[in-house]
Design an enzyme around this catalytic site. Sequence first.
Site, PDB file in Angstrom:
ATOM      1  N   SER A 105      55.909  28.331  38.622  1.00 35.32           N
ATOM      2  CA  SER A 105      56.277  28.306  37.217  1.00 35.32           C
ATOM      3  C   SER A 105      55.494  27.223  36.468  1.00 35.32           C
ATOM      4  CB  SER A 105      57.790  28.145  37.095  1.00 35.32           C
ATOM      5  OG  SER A 105      58.261  28.649  35.872  1.00 35.32           O
ATOM      6  N   HIS A 131      61.486  36.116  38.890  1.00 39.43           N
ATOM      7  CA  HIS A 131      60.864  34.787  38.900  1.00 39.43           C
ATOM      8  C   HIS A 131      61.274  34.066  40.192  1.00 39.43           C
ATOM      9  CE1 HIS A 131      58.680  31.786  36.611  1.00 39.43           C
ATOM     10  NE2 HIS A 131      59.649  30.892  36.742  1.00 39.43           N
ATOM     11  N   ASP A 185      59.023  39.974  36.862  1.00 39.49           N
ATOM     12  CA  ASP A 185      59.297  38.645  36.299  1.00 39.49           C
ATOM     13  C   ASP A 185      59.411  38.772  34.782  1.00 39.49           C
ATOM     14  OD1 ASP A 185      59.358  35.981  35.514  1.00 39.49           O
ATOM     15  OD2 ASP A 185      57.849  35.347  36.968  1.00 39.49           O
TER      16      ASP A 185
END
Length: 648
Positions: free
Chosen positions: A198, A335, A304
């Site tokens: 991320s 995610h 995601d």
Amino acid sequence: MSTRMRFTTWRPLATAAITLLVAAFLTPAAAHGAPRESRPVYSYENAIREAVWVDTGLDGDGDGKTDRVAVDIVRPRELAAQGRKVPVIMDASPYYSCCGRGNESQRKTYDAAGNVVRMPLFYDNYFVPRGYAFVGVDLAGTNRSDGCVDVGGRSDIQSAKAVVDWLNGRARAYTTRTGATPAGAGWTDGSTGMIGKSWDGTIANGVAATGVKGLKTIVPIAAISSWYDYYFAQGAPLYDSGPDWLSDYVDSPDARGTCAAVQRELVDGAPRTGDLTPLWAERDYVRDARKVKASVFLVHGLQDLNVRTRHLGRWWDALAKNGVERKIWLSQTGHVDPFDFRRAAWVDTLHRWFDHELLGYDNGVDREPMADIERHPDQWATSTVWPPHGTRTATLRPSTGAAPGVGALGLRRGTGTAAFTDDPRLSETDWAARIDTPTPDKAGFVTAPLTRDLRLSGSSRVTVTATPTTATAHLTAVLVDVGPATIRDYAADGEGIGTLTDRTCWGASSAGDSACFRETAARTADVGQTVVSRGWADLGTYADPGRGVPLTPGRAYTLTLDLAATDHVVPAGHRLALIVAGTDRDLIDPPADTPTLTLDLSRTAARVPFVGGADAFTRATSGAAAATPDTRPLDGVRTTPHATYRIP
């Protein structure tokens, strides 16, 4: 010469040099051949744990002194005693104190001397005993670092780049946050690999895009490649907040008191109009892909909905264009870190990747298939290259059907119109579930049932010509696999995984840092249709994707929506659908008005990358029987994503 051929040409030269260097330290039996795998022969419990503060050369907090970022280091004591230099694996993050890392939200902990006791995740536990140093960097403005968080801008990237420079003798560091005693990095050979999920992986992308020397490889997981694309899709806002909210979320208490000017810059530079501004240009790493010298092992969930796959598609294509050596894993998750959806295979592959890229071991990882793709929960396939050879774009065209809003999809140009009214209460899963039913909120177009499998691979584009009834309008286009399937439940908590109670261990533990983590398992859902790719846009950006303008009601506008990258096989018996609609609930914000839009079908088309191109589409749709929608009751994924506010 192909990229892969170029890679295997120069790598053996590096391997030969490394072999000569390490042979002197091997046992006589081991010295007969080049090493192929680093082994856990060094103590983790007794590893050197230390902290330094690296000077970034910036003064983000405006205190008249250049900012220093905290760098926590764990490295093998035995190799230090022998004077042997080691490579570095680095994770630069804003989350080490505020929010934690990994599925168990681990934070750094420290002893009385200020040295790290627990480093989040398994990287240090696993790799330090194998002869690597692990470095955890607090981004500027977070945890023990000076400066301010600027959400992917110069401060964020320089926080980590300065550390790579220090590891290679080009920057200064000190033993304390405010003192004058210098700290050297003579213990490392300078070879650095960056990894992170991320925001952490985003920093790896950004640092690689500077072309910094010494950065040999990056492993970005679910990472952003352009911050504009995180907040907007061609002018359509994806969240009701901007980067100032995210900065405040991770700022240290000190930064909250000194970074008001940076917060104001984030507000002023990122207007909610969706216009491209210099702030967004600074945070677009794709434009600097030509500078990337590091290899890239990219991981992303195809579902995601936080860091959407548009980020991987644009970044991947730009890296390919510039000849960067690449590898990719694509899962069915949202995610999620690969440690939590394919743990054993991930640790093994990552180990071999770092051994190859940082130690120069000729272990064959560079000769394996480029792509691993999850076809069904826990069922994986590979592609020699990605997208596969023979992937070509086919132009699919919608046409009217027997009922309004229920049309056909094929290769022939259609005629007529289709109309829908924006309904912000509905989402892509609502539209897909009613693909065979006329509804006023969408225009749907479906192929006949396929006679053979049809594989989509890459990024699609949908061009629409639409006439609005209002001065503002947002558009969504989605590609849907219509047919029953069992998929990872990406919209539920866990985004496709469930966390179990049993633990497994990945590396060595110490009294303050366990290498044991809770196991996970696929969390699945039975569905009647699967959205495989999506794209959104503000119709007001029809003339300039960087600037929206008011629309003239009754005037036709032509706009192309970029859909997110995917790799999906529509199986025989299923149908492929294109849906065009307005607001996609919880994924884009609605426009100021509630428009009705009329599509000119003769000027509307989807350009879809199929393995085998238009010929494959023709073969898959020829001789098919009339559509027979599946009617068994299926719960499907939730229509509302599990989190209202997401953080990268």
